[in-house]
Enzyme design. Structure first.
Site, PDB file in Angstrom:
ATOM      1  N   ASP A 125      30.781   5.886  -6.995  1.00  0.00           N
ATOM      2  CA  ASP A 125      31.010   7.165  -7.696  1.00  0.00           C
ATOM      3  C   ASP A 125      32.313   7.136  -8.505  1.00  0.00           C
ATOM      4  O   ASP A 125      33.276   6.485  -8.110  1.00  0.00           O
ATOM      5  CB  ASP A 125      31.064   8.300  -6.654  1.00  0.00           C
ATOM      6  CG  ASP A 125      30.959   9.663  -7.315  1.00  0.00           C
ATOM      7  OD1 ASP A 125      30.333   9.771  -8.392  1.00  0.00           O
ATOM      8  OD2 ASP A 125      31.518  10.632  -6.767  1.00  0.00           O
ATOM      9  N   LEU A 133      22.881 -13.543  -0.013  1.00  0.00           N
ATOM     10  CA  LEU A 133      23.203 -12.117   0.095  1.00  0.00           C
ATOM     11  C   LEU A 133      21.917 -11.308  -0.075  1.00  0.00           C
ATOM     12  O   LEU A 133      21.135 -11.560  -0.992  1.00  0.00           O
ATOM     13  CB  LEU A 133      24.196 -11.691  -1.006  1.00  0.00           C
ATOM     14  CG  LEU A 133      24.488 -10.178  -1.072  1.00  0.00           C
ATOM     15  CD1 LEU A 133      25.390  -9.745   0.080  1.00  0.00           C
ATOM     16  CD2 LEU A 133      25.143  -9.780  -2.397  1.00  0.00           C
ATOM     17  N   HIS A 184      29.642   4.302 -17.272  1.00  0.00           N
ATOM     18  CA  HIS A 184      28.503   3.675 -16.586  1.00  0.00           C
ATOM     19  C   HIS A 184      28.433   2.184 -16.907  1.00  0.00           C
ATOM     20  O   HIS A 184      28.118   1.365 -16.046  1.00  0.00           O
ATOM     21  CB  HIS A 184      27.197   4.382 -16.960  1.00  0.00           C
ATOM     22  CG  HIS A 184      27.144   5.806 -16.475  1.00  0.00           C
ATOM     23  ND1 HIS A 184      27.523   6.162 -15.201  1.00  0.00           N
ATOM     24  CD2 HIS A 184      26.782   6.963 -17.098  1.00  0.00           C
ATOM     25  CE1 HIS A 184      27.388   7.479 -15.053  1.00  0.00           C
ATOM     26  NE2 HIS A 184      26.941   7.980 -16.191  1.00  0.00           N
TER      27      HIS A 184
END
Ligand code: IPE
Ligand code: IPE
Ligand code: MG
Length: 246
Positions: free
Chosen positions: A18, A129, A35
């Site tokens: 955020d 991962l 963004h």
């Protein structure tokens, strides 16, 4: 302190990424600029997580509630997402990252859905991962979808009410095949969950930091890991220190 177990690394880290909009506005730029910077921060963070040997990372990229934003911003976010699918998946694959998307993907157009399915297929054999990317995800709808499947099983006589256990409900939820997050990080200064994993974080350690997501990277991750290592997870039991000295 001498009685404590050695500092632990989380196996599973979940992040609410955020602060993109505020980061951009603080620089006199449009939110979309934030963004873009946020997607670079994600790449840096994936690298840092892998360098630290953490095997599972789950990130919140777009919530069910984010559709409430202006259409142009939503379009920008989805464009960035598509661009990442086209551009970054090959590199993630080369580094052994297995990608999985969580959330309701039915609402997305065919191009996006195909991109998601191809990324999952291409990387499904990787083991360095496990990266879970939440898009059009919300914790409550995850629980509702699980409850619907349970209700359907009950309606067809395949499940008796008394056989519905926590374990059985858990099986129907997203990420059931993985250990739940040990560490839940939210950047950007807000201290709330915003409908991210709800059931799955019942015993996660929560960590809130003021760093805006585009500024997040190895250093901020390290601070979160140091904080995590200082926590004592009791899961309702007693402190190990007190048990030993009792
Ligand atoms: C997070 O940053 C990105 C998404 C929610 C998609 P924000 O866009 O929420 O940035 P702030 O919180 O407004 O600064
Ligand atoms: C949470 O951030 C969602 C994502 C990071 C994808 P928001 O910015 O949407 O959350 P609120 O509105 O501040 O609760
Ligand atoms: Mg926000």
């Amino acid at each position: 302190m001498a009685d404590r177990e050695p500092a632990q690394l989380p196996r599973h880290v979940a992040i609410v990424m955020d602060g993109n909009g505020r980061w951009a506005l603080g620089r006199g730029k449009p939110r979309s600029f934030g963004h873009q910077a946020g997607s670079d921060a994600l790449k840096r963070t994936i690298e840092a997580v892998m360098r630290r040997g953490i095997p599972i990372l789950t990130v919140f990229a777009f919530s069910c509630e984010n559709w409430r934003r202006p259409r142009a911003e939503v379009r920008k976010l989805l464009d960035l997402f598509l661009k990442a699918l086209n551009k970054d998946v090959r590199e993630l694959d080369e580094h052994g990252v297995r990608i999985n998307f969580i959330g309701d993907r039915k609402v997305f157009n065919q191009t996006l859905r195909d991109g998601m399915a191809q990324a999952e297929q291409r990387t499904c054999g990787n083991t360095a991962l496990q990266l879970n990317v939440a898009v059009n995800y919300s914790g409550r709808s995850d629980i509702v979808a699980a409850a619907q499947r349970i209700a359907a099983a009950a309606a067809t006589g395949n499940l008796a009410a008394e056989d519905l256990t926590e374990q059985r409900l858990n099986q129907e939820l997203t990420l059931a095949h993985l250990p739940p997050p040990d560490l839940f990080i939210r950047t950007g200064g807000e201290k709330r969950l915003s409908n991210f994993l709800l059931w799955q974080i019942a015993y996660s350690e929560l960590y809130f930091c003021d760093v805006l997501w585009p500024d997040f990277g190895a250093e901020a991750l390290e601070a979160a890991l140091i904080d995590y290592a200082s926590r004592e997870r009791r899961f309702g039991g007693l402190s190990q220190i007190r048990v030993r000295s009792a």
